[in-house]
Design a protein around this motif. Structure first.
Motif, PDB file in Angstrom:
ATOM      1  N   THR A   4     -37.926 -23.092  31.645  1.00 12.94           N
ATOM      2  CA  THR A   4     -38.807 -22.031  31.164  1.00 12.94           C
ATOM      3  C   THR A   4     -38.143 -21.170  30.109  1.00 12.94           C
ATOM      4  O   THR A   4     -38.824 -20.560  29.269  1.00 12.94           O
ATOM      5  CB  THR A   4     -39.240 -21.150  32.346  1.00 12.94           C
ATOM      6  OG1 THR A   4     -38.073 -20.685  33.047  1.00 12.94           O
ATOM      7  CG2 THR A   4     -40.120 -21.917  33.309  1.00 12.94           C
ATOM      8  N   VAL A   5     -36.785 -21.098  30.131  1.00 13.41           N
ATOM      9  CA  VAL A   5     -36.062 -20.265  29.168  1.00 13.41           C
ATOM     10  C   VAL A   5     -36.196 -20.816  27.754  1.00 13.41           C
ATOM     11  O   VAL A   5     -36.324 -20.065  26.776  1.00 13.41           O
ATOM     12  CB  VAL A   5     -34.584 -20.136  29.565  1.00 13.41           C
ATOM     13  CG1 VAL A   5     -33.817 -19.312  28.532  1.00 13.41           C
ATOM     14  CG2 VAL A   5     -34.456 -19.516  30.949  1.00 13.41           C
ATOM     15  N   ILE A   6     -36.149 -22.142  27.639  1.00 11.37           N
ATOM     16  CA  ILE A   6     -36.223 -22.774  26.318  1.00 11.37           C
ATOM     17  C   ILE A   6     -37.440 -23.702  26.240  1.00 11.37           C
ATOM     18  O   ILE A   6     -37.392 -24.762  25.573  1.00 11.37           O
ATOM     19  CB  ILE A   6     -34.926 -23.564  26.025  1.00 11.37           C
ATOM     20  CG1 ILE A   6     -34.692 -24.619  27.107  1.00 11.37           C
ATOM     21  CG2 ILE A   6     -33.739 -22.632  25.907  1.00 11.37           C
ATOM     22  CD1 ILE A   6     -33.564 -25.582  26.780  1.00 11.37           C
ATOM     23  N   LEU A   7     -38.490 -23.328  26.917  1.00 11.28           N
ATOM     24  CA  LEU A   7     -39.668 -24.194  26.978  1.00 11.28           C
ATOM     25  C   LEU A   7     -40.214 -24.534  25.584  1.00 11.28           C
ATOM     26  O   LEU A   7     -40.522 -25.714  25.309  1.00 11.28           O
ATOM     27  CB  LEU A   7     -40.751 -23.537  27.845  1.00 11.28           C
ATOM     28  CG  LEU A   7     -42.024 -24.357  28.059  1.00 11.28           C
ATOM     29  CD1 LEU A   7     -41.693 -25.695  28.712  1.00 11.28           C
ATOM     30  CD2 LEU A   7     -43.025 -23.574  28.910  1.00 11.28           C
ATOM     31  N   PRO A   8     -40.370 -23.559  24.680  1.00 13.41           N
ATOM     32  CA  PRO A   8     -40.860 -23.927  23.337  1.00 13.41           C
ATOM     33  C   PRO A   8     -39.959 -24.946  22.645  1.00 13.41           C
ATOM     34  O   PRO A   8     -40.439 -25.822  21.906  1.00 13.41           O
ATOM     35  CB  PRO A   8     -40.887 -22.591  22.592  1.00 13.41           C
ATOM     36  CG  PRO A   8     -40.996 -21.554  23.669  1.00 13.41           C
ATOM     37  CD  PRO A   8     -40.192 -22.092  24.799  1.00 13.41           C
ATOM     38  N   VAL A   9     -38.635 -24.844  22.877  1.00 10.83           N
ATOM     39  CA  VAL A   9     -37.705 -25.785  22.253  1.00 10.83           C
ATOM     40  C   VAL A   9     -37.852 -27.168  22.873  1.00 10.83           C
ATOM     41  O   VAL A   9     -37.862 -28.196  22.171  1.00 10.83           O
ATOM     42  CB  VAL A   9     -36.260 -25.269  22.394  1.00 10.83           C
ATOM     43  CG1 VAL A   9     -35.266 -26.296  21.834  1.00 10.83           C
ATOM     44  CG2 VAL A   9     -36.105 -23.932  21.680  1.00 10.83           C
ATOM     45  N   LEU A  10     -37.978 -27.215  24.203  1.00 10.49           N
ATOM     46  CA  LEU A  10     -38.114 -28.504  24.888  1.00 10.49           C
ATOM     47  C   LEU A  10     -39.387 -29.218  24.480  1.00 10.49           C
ATOM     48  O   LEU A  10     -39.432 -30.455  24.420  1.00 10.49           O
ATOM     49  CB  LEU A  10     -38.083 -28.303  26.406  1.00 10.49           C
ATOM     50  CG  LEU A  10     -36.745 -27.855  27.001  1.00 10.49           C
ATOM     51  CD1 LEU A  10     -36.872 -27.615  28.488  1.00 10.49           C
ATOM     52  CD2 LEU A  10     -35.663 -28.908  26.730  1.00 10.49           C
ATOM     53  N   THR A  46     -31.058 -27.881  23.674  1.00  7.33           N
ATOM     54  CA  THR A  46     -31.750 -28.966  24.367  1.00  7.33           C
ATOM     55  C   THR A  46     -30.752 -29.894  25.050  1.00  7.33           C
ATOM     56  O   THR A  46     -30.937 -30.293  26.207  1.00  7.33           O
ATOM     57  CB  THR A  46     -32.622 -29.757  23.387  1.00  7.33           C
ATOM     58  OG1 THR A  46     -33.545 -28.880  22.756  1.00  7.33           O
ATOM     59  CG2 THR A  46     -33.369 -30.869  24.102  1.00  7.33           C
ATOM     60  N   LEU A  47     -29.677 -30.217  24.328  1.00  7.23           N
ATOM     61  CA  LEU A  47     -28.662 -31.099  24.910  1.00  7.23           C
ATOM     62  C   LEU A  47     -27.970 -30.442  26.098  1.00  7.23           C
ATOM     63  O   LEU A  47     -27.693 -31.107  27.121  1.00  7.23           O
ATOM     64  CB  LEU A  47     -27.638 -31.489  23.835  1.00  7.23           C
ATOM     65  CG  LEU A  47     -28.156 -32.384  22.699  1.00  7.23           C
ATOM     66  CD1 LEU A  47     -27.080 -32.589  21.651  1.00  7.23           C
ATOM     67  CD2 LEU A  47     -28.645 -33.716  23.254  1.00  7.23           C
ATOM     68  N   ASP A  48     -27.658 -29.161  25.978  1.00  6.44           N
ATOM     69  CA  ASP A  48     -27.041 -28.453  27.107  1.00  6.44           C
ATOM     70  C   ASP A  48     -27.924 -28.525  28.342  1.00  6.44           C
ATOM     71  O   ASP A  48     -27.443 -28.723  29.462  1.00  6.44           O
ATOM     72  CB  ASP A  48     -26.782 -26.995  26.730  1.00  6.44           C
ATOM     73  CG  ASP A  48     -25.624 -26.856  25.745  1.00  6.44           C
ATOM     74  OD1 ASP A  48     -24.829 -27.813  25.646  1.00  6.44           O
ATOM     75  OD2 ASP A  48     -25.535 -25.797  25.082  1.00  6.44           O
ATOM     76  N   TYR A  49     -29.233 -28.348  28.132  1.00  6.23           N
ATOM     77  CA  TYR A  49     -30.154 -28.384  29.272  1.00  6.23           C
ATOM     78  C   TYR A  49     -30.225 -29.785  29.873  1.00  6.23           C
ATOM     79  O   TYR A  49     -30.119 -29.951  31.094  1.00  6.23           O
ATOM     80  CB  TYR A  49     -31.552 -27.940  28.836  1.00  6.23           C
ATOM     81  CG  TYR A  49     -32.584 -28.115  29.924  1.00  6.23           C
ATOM     82  CD1 TYR A  49     -32.653 -27.228  30.994  1.00  6.23           C
ATOM     83  CD2 TYR A  49     -33.470 -29.194  29.891  1.00  6.23           C
ATOM     84  CE1 TYR A  49     -33.583 -27.397  32.003  1.00  6.23           C
ATOM     85  CE2 TYR A  49     -34.402 -29.376  30.891  1.00  6.23           C
ATOM     86  CZ  TYR A  49     -34.467 -28.476  31.957  1.00  6.23           C
ATOM     87  OH  TYR A  49     -35.380 -28.646  32.970  1.00  6.23           O
ATOM     88  N   LEU A  50     -30.388 -30.816  28.988  1.00  5.59           N
ATOM     89  CA  LEU A  50     -30.534 -32.187  29.486  1.00  5.59           C
ATOM     90  C   LEU A  50     -29.272 -32.669  30.192  1.00  5.59           C
ATOM     91  O   LEU A  50     -29.338 -33.362  31.216  1.00  5.59           O
ATOM     92  CB  LEU A  50     -30.881 -33.128  28.332  1.00  5.59           C
ATOM     93  CG  LEU A  50     -32.256 -32.932  27.681  1.00  5.59           C
ATOM     94  CD1 LEU A  50     -32.414 -33.859  26.483  1.00  5.59           C
ATOM     95  CD2 LEU A  50     -33.378 -33.171  28.687  1.00  5.59           C
ATOM     96  N   LEU A  51     -28.104 -32.286  29.666  1.00  6.36           N
ATOM     97  CA  LEU A  51     -26.851 -32.731  30.277  1.00  6.36           C
ATOM     98  C   LEU A  51     -26.553 -32.026  31.589  1.00  6.36           C
ATOM     99  O   LEU A  51     -25.670 -32.452  32.340  1.00  6.36           O
ATOM    100  CB  LEU A  51     -25.697 -32.517  29.292  1.00  6.36           C
ATOM    101  CG  LEU A  51     -25.756 -33.394  28.028  1.00  6.36           C
ATOM    102  CD1 LEU A  51     -24.654 -33.010  27.065  1.00  6.36           C
ATOM    103  CD2 LEU A  51     -25.665 -34.870  28.391  1.00  6.36           C
ATOM    104  N   GLY A  52     -27.298 -30.953  31.866  1.00  4.08           N
ATOM    105  CA  GLY A  52     -27.120 -30.267  33.152  1.00  4.08           C
ATOM    106  C   GLY A  52     -27.930 -30.884  34.268  1.00  4.08           C
ATOM    107  O   GLY A  52     -27.799 -30.479  35.429  1.00  4.08           O
ATOM    108  N   ILE A  53     -28.762 -31.877  33.915  1.00  4.38           N
ATOM    109  CA  ILE A  53     -29.629 -32.485  34.930  1.00  4.38           C
ATOM    110  C   ILE A  53     -28.912 -33.538  35.764  1.00  4.38           C
ATOM    111  O   ILE A  53     -28.967 -33.502  36.989  1.00  4.38           O
ATOM    112  CB  ILE A  53     -30.895 -33.070  34.261  1.00  4.38           C
ATOM    113  CG1 ILE A  53     -31.734 -31.943  33.635  1.00  4.38           C
ATOM    114  CG2 ILE A  53     -31.716 -33.859  35.269  1.00  4.38           C
ATOM    115  CD1 ILE A  53     -32.948 -32.442  32.865  1.00  4.38           C
TER     116      ILE A  53
END
Length: 622
Positions: A4-10, A46-53
């Motif tokens: 939700t923090v970077i939803l527009p970016v995702l 985006t990469l930081d978020y995806l790599l945290g999954i």
């Protein structure tokens, strides 16, 4: 980091984990570059978020990064590749840069990625889209690279939002439920602790969070996290991404804590219900012992007339009406307490029974006081009603005695005396009824005890008792005045005169019987005529005696009813009886002599007839 923090970016799909894997089971990270200028900050986020999954185990296998540069410029591709060195150098094992078919051939010589492998930390290869299957199986590639792996980015993002929302809410809810359950344990033994500390509510609805988790788990178990129906099996959040185990673990923990919380809520509800009952019980008790008792304390009189007693009864009905509302609350509370006693915990039984006993004692005591007051007022109404009826009867009798009406004859006198006798009997019965009702009311007054929550009412009752005695004494005095009036009543003097006249008439008849009624007749016919005349004479004497006796007896009954202290008939009735006795004795002797004479004349006449016949026969024979 949360989606939700970077939803527009995702939503821009600058990079994504399609769920595909390389031949080493490493995850495939796709970076689709476009013709527009790509923001490196947004791509980095985006990469930081995806790599945290993925889990650490998945990361250890390394990533294969596909940089789709077919629609981008070379310098952008180069910047992205170099950025991977700073973002995920250790996790990247291979970077596949998908190049346009002819555009980059000359420019590649200016920067050879394979020469920079040691410095970058991962291998970079330039490959055409149709040659990408040399490194990755087609089933692990999405359709833009000629693969068969189905991927819907927006669907994945929506499911990811649901997953994170559930994870966040369930984790927060677990912490809150744990705190609530622990606080409940601390509050339970400590009853003096403020209830605000024990009545904390969770921020989220446990039922809603559980339902969301079950729906999410169902989709994960159906291997449809990407929402693609009928496509190839794909599970980016399954074993590798620990989504399903994490949801299951959260659900299990949540169900466990929620079960405890439900018990807490049940205990809270029971405690709240008990506190509500305690509050209502005290409201009922305080009103009955306060305003209710005060109302009864101020209503102690019995009135001095029917109208006053009726007004008091009406006031008492209003008081009863107010009490009825609280008694209705008592009935409802009693039912609630009975229900709690049948299903309550043992630790609450004593407190509930105590409340029930206290409530019942106060209500029954107040109901008894209301009933006692109602009985007193009803007895007072009966007493005043009888007193009023008796007063009216005494007034009517006084009017009869004081009426200046002289009877025309003896029959009218007898009727008047009979009417007076009936009136006097009715007055006597009413007076006796007044005494009985007064005695009942006095006994109720004497049995009245002090109210449970008020002062003794003996002083007030003395006033009521004095009023009852005063009414009864007044009625007795009024009857006594009627006696005095009756003794000097002209009618009574007339009755006495007529009674004396009857005695004189009977004496004259006796003298006539003795002096003139002496002939016995010269023959049986004359004797028979004398006997008939004597019977008529006797009837006249009998009528005279009956007339005088009835008048005298009526006056005797009246005097007895009025409790006269003087003899109403004087010596007239004995004289009348003596003369009548002499008359009856003399009359019987007269009848006896006439009957003897009749018998004698009859026998003589039969003898004469026989002699006459004998002489006649002799005459014929000679």
């Amino acid at each position: 980091m949360e989606a939700t923090v970077i939803l527009p970016v995702l939503k821009k799909k600058l990079a994504f984990l399609s769920g595909g894997k390389d031949r080493r089971s490493g995850l495939i990270l796709t970076i689709p570059l476009c013709t527009e200028q790509t923001s490196m900050e947004e791509l980095s986020a985006t990469l930081d978020y995806l790599l945290g999954i993925p889990s650490e185990k998945c990361k250890a296998r390394g990533f294969t990064v596909i940089v789709d540069g077919r629609k981008s410029q070379w310098n952008v591709v180069k910047t992205v590749v170099l950025m991977l060195q700073n973002v995920i150098p250790a996790e990247v094992s291979l970077v596949c840069v998908v190049k346009p078919d002819e555009f980059w051939d000359k420019k590649v010589t200016h920067f050879c990625f394979w020469k920079e492998k040691d410095r970058l930390g991962f291998e970079v290869i330039l490959v055409s889209a149709n040659k990408l299957t040399r490194y990755i199986e087609p089933c692990q590639l999405t359709d833009e690279f000629g693969g068969s792996l189905m991927y819907d980015h927006m669907d994945w993002l929506n499911k990811r939002l649901v997953f994170e929302k559930f994870t966040k809410e369930s984790t927060s809810l677990l912490d809150e439920l744990s705190v609530i359950n622990e606080n409940e344990k601390a509050c339970h033994p400590d009853k003096d602790r403020p209830q605000t500390d024990c009545n904390i509510l969770p921020s989220f609805d446990p039922e809603t969070v559980l339902q969301t988790g079950h729906e999410l788990l169902s989709e994960l178990q159906q291997r449809r996290f990407n929402g693609s129906e009928g496509g190839s099996a794909w599970s980016p959040m399954d074993d590798e991404l620990l989504a399903q185990p994490q949801v299951m673990k959260l659900l299990d923990s949540l169900r466990e804590e929620y079960t405890k919380y439900q018990e807490v809520c049940r205990q809270r509800s029971k405690r709240s219900q008990l506190e509500e009952i305690q509050t209502k019980v005290m409201q009922v008790v305080n009103w009955l012992e306060g305003p209710g008792t005060e109302q009864l304390r101020t209503q102690w009189g019995i009135g001095d007339s029917i109208r006053a007693s009726q007004a008091l009864q009406q006031k008492h009905e209003e008081i009863e009406s107010q009490h009825s509302e609280w008694f209705a609350v008592y009935v409802e509370l009693n039912q609630q307490i009975a229900a709690l006693l049948s299903a309550g915990d043992e630790e609450d039984l004593l407190e509930l029974k105590g409340l029930q006993q206290q409530l019942s004692d106060v209500c029954y005591r107040q109901a008894s006081q209301l009933e006692f007051r109602q009985n007193v007022l009803q007895s007072a109404h009966d007493f005043h009603s009888t007193a009023q009826d008796l007063s009216q009867q005494l007034d009517g009798l006084l009017g009869m005695l004081c009426a200046d009406v002289t009877p025309a004859d003896g029959t009218a006198i007898q009727q008047t005396l009979k009417h007076l006798e009936e009136k006097l009997k009715s007055v006597e019965d009413a007076l006796q009824g007044l005494r009985e009702k007064g005695q009942i009311l006095l006994e109720q007054m004497s049995n009245q005890t002090s109210w449970s929550y008020g002062k003794d009412l003996a002083i007030e009752n003395k006033e009521n008792v004095d009023h009852i005695h005063s009414v009864m004494e007044d009625m007795q005095l009024r009857k006594q005045r009627l006696v005095e009036i009756f003794v000097h009543l002209p009618l009574l003097q007339i009755v006495r005169g007529l009674s004396l006249q009857a005695v004189e008439w009977l004496g004259e008849l006796l003298d006539a019987l003795l002096k003139t009624h002496i002939r016995l007749g010269d023959d049986s016919q004359e004797t028979k005529v004398l006997l008939e005349k004597h019977k008529k004479f006797l009837d006249v004497a009998q009528s005279t005696y009956d007339y005088g006796r009835q008048l005298l007896q009526a006056t005797v009954v009246l005097c007895q009813s009025l409790r006269c202290t003087t003899r109403s008939s004087g010596d007239t009735l004995p004289r009348l009886n003596r003369v009548w006795k002499q008359f009856t004795v003399t009359s019987e002797e007269r009848v006896h002599r006439l009957e003897m004479a009749g018998s004698f004349h009859g026998a003589a006449e039969r003898v004469g007839e026989v002699i006459y016949i004998y002489i006649f026969i002799l005459c014929i024979s000679t």
